[in-house]
Design an enzyme around this catalytic site. Sequence first.
Site, PDB file in Angstrom:
ATOM      1  N   CYS A  18       1.407  -1.478   0.000  1.00 28.05           N
ATOM      2  CA  CYS A  18      -0.013   0.051   0.506  1.00 28.05           C
ATOM      3  C   CYS A  18       0.895   1.374  -0.152  1.00 28.05           C
ATOM      4  CB  CYS A  18      -0.713  -0.497   0.962  1.00 28.05           C
ATOM      5  SG  CYS A  18      -2.830   1.284   0.873  1.00 28.05           S
TER       6      CYS A  18
ATOM      7  N   HIS B 160      -3.972  -5.291   0.807  1.00 27.23           N
ATOM      8  CA  HIS B 160      -3.471  -5.340   2.035  1.00 27.23           C
ATOM      9  C   HIS B 160      -3.624  -7.173   1.834  1.00 27.23           C
ATOM     10  CE1 HIS B 160      -2.685  -1.447   3.866  1.00 27.23           C
ATOM     11  NE2 HIS B 160      -3.771  -1.341   2.812  1.00 27.23           N
TER      12      HIS B 160
ATOM     13  N   GLU C  43      -2.365  -8.968   3.739  1.00 20.42           N
ATOM     14  CA  GLU C  43      -2.155  -9.141   5.673  1.00 20.42           C
ATOM     15  C   GLU C  43      -3.899  -9.393   6.132  1.00 20.42           C
ATOM     16  OE1 GLU C  43      -1.178  -6.125   4.176  1.00 20.42           O
ATOM     17  OE2 GLU C  43      -2.391  -5.003   5.386  1.00 20.42           O
TER      18      GLU C  43
END
Length: 252
Positions: A120, A221, A223
């Site tokens: 990001c 994202h 994660e």
Amino acid sequence: MTARARPGARRPVIGVSAYEETASWTVWTELAALVPARYLGAIRRAGGVPMVLPGGPGDAPELLDRVDGLVVVGGPDVDPELYGAAPHERTDAPRVERDRFESELLVEAYGRGLPTLAVCRGMQLLNVVRHGTLHQHLPDVLGHSGHSTGGDEYLPHDVDVTPGSLLAKALGSGRVCIASHHHQGIDVVGDGLEVDARADDGTIEGLEDPSRDFYLGVQWHPEVDEHDVSIFVALVKAALPFAAARPIEGAG
Ligand code: MN
């Protein structure tokens, strides 16, 4: 699936860029070196050992001596002064120290060929480090807010991954549904970088440097995806030779 080290071999250590932010815990509200724990969990699930790298002026080389791969995490907007633009009214206040530390990490990791994943803001900073520029507020360019509501929710959207790219090796080519949370985006692509993923509205969602085995940025994202850590698995796998070659501290 995890990236498996040979039996007896060390698991790769993946450095994660931390940043100073005021945080609250128990009775304290004070400046802390912060990393969202989702990144650490994703690296562990992928078979790596996460190591938090606190930002300090000039510390990047010594920190990177101790890791086999790098994740530069998401966060507030990159200072537009770094790409020669005046700040948009929606652009966050500059984090000069953080920009500097993470830029040093990205440049230093590139020089070493260290496997790197920039997430990001991390990808946006990578682009700026390579003399690229950013759109400071995507809704002005696109006419919609499909990449972020501005709140704390991630918006799902599809991206097309370019066949044959480093990213396609990690994720497979074709369409993937990702978790989006960004109001800025890539405008002019930086030197030596190639676009490897796009949203349907044309927004650049991934960049990579094909001169390295694993040097990637993603606008989304990964994660936050609890089911799919494949991009972290690919990072840990790329870090295996670095773990095998890194001298053991205190040995010899
Ligand atoms: Mn997006």
